[in-house]
Design an enzyme around this catalytic site. Structure first.
Site, PDB file in Angstrom:
ATOM      1  N   SER A 132       0.827  -1.219   0.000  1.00  0.00           N
ATOM      2  CA  SER A 132       0.000   0.000   0.000  1.00  0.00           C
ATOM      3  C   SER A 132       0.853   1.259   0.000  1.00  0.00           C
ATOM      4  CB  SER A 132      -0.926  -0.005   1.218  1.00  0.00           C
ATOM      5  OG  SER A 132      -0.186  -0.210   2.408  1.00  0.00           O
ATOM      6  N   HIS A 140     -40.350  23.464 -10.427  1.00  0.00           N
ATOM      7  CA  HIS A 140     -40.516  22.609 -11.621  1.00  0.00           C
ATOM      8  C   HIS A 140     -39.777  23.200 -12.822  1.00  0.00           C
ATOM      9  CE1 HIS A 140     -43.873  20.649  -9.432  1.00  0.00           C
ATOM     10  NE2 HIS A 140     -44.161  21.886  -9.061  1.00  0.00           N
ATOM     11  N   GLU A 200     -19.333  22.717 -14.654  1.00  0.00           N
ATOM     12  CA  GLU A 200     -19.669  21.356 -15.102  1.00  0.00           C
ATOM     13  C   GLU A 200     -18.943  20.314 -14.260  1.00  0.00           C
ATOM     14  OE1 GLU A 200     -20.060  21.189 -19.727  1.00  0.00           O
ATOM     15  OE2 GLU A 200     -18.744  22.839 -19.207  1.00  0.00           O
ATOM     16  N   TYR A 238      -9.177  -7.111  12.313  1.00  0.00           N
ATOM     17  CA  TYR A 238      -8.495  -6.576  11.142  1.00  0.00           C
ATOM     18  C   TYR A 238      -8.528  -7.585   9.998  1.00  0.00           C
ATOM     19  CZ  TYR A 238      -5.194  -4.547   7.918  1.00  0.00           C
ATOM     20  OH  TYR A 238      -4.629  -4.028   6.783  1.00  0.00           O
ATOM     21  N   GLN A 288      -7.513  -2.136   4.225  1.00  0.00           N
ATOM     22  CA  GLN A 288      -6.513  -1.310   3.550  1.00  0.00           C
ATOM     23  C   GLN A 288      -7.168  -0.471   2.433  1.00  0.00           C
ATOM     24  OE1 GLN A 288      -2.297  -2.602   2.940  1.00  0.00           O
ATOM     25  NE2 GLN A 288      -2.971  -2.943   0.849  1.00  0.00           N
TER      26      GLN A 288
END
Ligand code: ARG
Length: 459
Positions: free
Chosen positions: A26, A160, A294, A321, A326
């Site tokens: 990781s 609307h 946008e 765990y 992770q």
């Protein structure tokens, strides 16, 4: 240890496969938590010394080594080794190269409680920084609220997507201030849930060593301490809370983004974007595109995706765990980065755009927009609302069918007359709606007063 051996190689014959490393490591994404990881280690060794598990000489050697490691990472001249599976192994590996004392650093600790604590610190830091960026947006918006209130600009309010009633622009923009203020609160809620120290839970069940997790919690500035080690190493609710707050914020950002896209269109023409916050077309020279708005609209998809993806990963995980956990970091980092980028650009866009007052106001000036005010006029004179509604609807129908001016029909009407016809003047009834929280001038003034306090209290 920089020969490619892992921290757990003792029990294994031969090294891990390339494929396992590629999937399992990781480091590529968790290296950004190096400050939090090192802060956790400093607090942990401080505690180890206080409870007598290491001596003061060892403590100062380890702290010195951690300073070097942090500096190397900060300066980007840290020599990453192939064995560095994640940020925790990298820091410990390098510290141990610098001093043998660091081999005691992991006493009474597991990467399971370590990583959970690191991610909590990351969440807290990100929330504090994002709250400031969000506060800048709110302040920028509020500055425009005050400005357009002074200028008495109005626009059509819509339901609307149909023109409903003329509304002060200050009232419309202030609505977004309230939304974003709720987002500040939501981030605060996520912060409270992150603010729990879990270092000291061990791999899952605590330790037989005489550690004192409260010392670590105090050292790191956490307000609370975990109560159940199994829960402590597996709880990632706070990540979900943060991803949720960022998703709701993302939805708000997308709403204002869409509104700005509409307003910037030739059809609406309510705003003119500053050149620095608009883009052109490579082919059509006349285009000025609202890309910032946008993307503000579009990024919500990814934020909601990070939340739903993360919750799906969590679903069905047994205690405690599991490596699935992770998967908490990438959506967390991505959502924080996405929101930060978007907020900054949106703030710039809002600060620099100009309002096309003429277009906004003339769109709101249709005499039909005053229909409700005409009905209210009759109600004030004792007519039942249903009856008043029918009377005005009749006049509107007649005006549309005959092509006659509504103002003339109102003026000539026995119950309405010239006084009521004044409501049909441009912007007519907008300042009469002074009920609590309404869009009239006096109600908006009261709202601005309240907002000014809340905005002033932002970081
Ligand atoms: N890189 C791991 C993570 O992010 C650290 C914890 C690993 N613990 C373990 N026992 N393998 O979750």
């Amino acid at each position: 240890m920089s020969d490619g051996n892992t921290l757990w190689h003792g029990r294994f014959v031969g090294g891990p496969s390339e494929a396992l490393r590629a999937l399992n490591d990781s480091l590529s994404f968790d290296r950004r938590m190096f400050r939090e990881d090192i802060a956790g280690s400093r607090a942990h060794v401080q505690m180890l010394q206080e409870v007598g598990l290491i001596n003061t000489a060892e403590l100062s050697e380890i702290l010195e080594a951690l300073d070097v490691v942090e500096n190397e990472m900060e300066e980007d001249n840290f020599d990453w080794a192939p064995s560095d599976e994640d940020i925790h192994t990298a820091v410990e590996r390098r510290a141990t190269e610098l001093t043998q004392a660091a081999a005691k650093m992991h006493t009474g600790r597991s990467r399971n409680d370590q990583v959970a604590n690191d991610v909590r610190l990351v969440a807290i830091n990100e929330i504090d920084s994002l709250t400031e960026v969000l506060a800048s947006l709110i302040k920028a918006l509020f500055a425009r609220v005050e400005e357009v209130y002074e200028q008495e600009i109005y626009l059509p309010g819509y339901t609307h997507m149909q023109r409903a009633q003329p509304v002060n622009l200050a009232h419309h923009l202030a609505a977004y201030c309230w939304m974003f203020l709720r987002d500040v609160e939501r981030l605060g809620d996520a912060r409270r849930r992150s603010d729990v120290s879990v270092l000291g839970a061990g791999a899952l069940a605590g330790t037989s060593l005489p550690i004192d997790p409260q010392i670590v919690a105090d050292e790191l500035g956490f307000s609370k301490l975990f109560m159940n080690s199994l829960d402590a190493v597996s709880d990632r609710d706070f990540v979900a809370d943060l991803l949720y707050s960022l998703s709701v914020l993302g939805v708000h950002i997308s709403k204002i983004g869409e509104e700005l896209c509409l307003w910037a269109s030739s059809e609406f023409n309510f705003v003119e974007l500053d050149d620095a916050f608009a883009t052109g077309s490579s082919m059509m020279p006349q285009k000025k595109n609202p890309d910032v708005a946008e993307l503000a609209r579009g990024k919500a998809g990814r934020l909601i995706g990070n939340l739903t993806g993360f919750l799906t990963t969590q679903k069905g995980l047994p205690l405690t765990y599991n490596k699935d956990l992770q998967e908490d970091k990438e959506p967390l980092f991505d959502s924080c980065d996405t929101v930060r980028l978007t907020l900054v650009a949106l703030t710039g866009m809002i600060t620099t755009l100009s309002f096309n007052v003429e277009s906004m106001q003339s769109s709101a000036d249709s005499p039909y927009a005053a229909a409700t005010d005409l009905a209210d006029f009759l109600v004030e004179r004792g007519v039942a609302f249903r009856e008043a509604h029918a009377t005005v609807a009749g006049l509107v129908r007649q005006s549309l069918a005959e092509g006659s001016e509504l103002a003339d029909l109102v003026t000539g009407h026995s119950e309405l007359g010239p006084q009521a016809a004044e409501l049909l003047q441009p912007g007519g009834g907008r300042n009469r709606r002074n009920s609590h929280g309404g869009g009239g001038e006096a109600a908006v003034a009261a709202q601005i007063e309240k907002l000014r306090d809340l905005v002033g209290a932002l970081p």
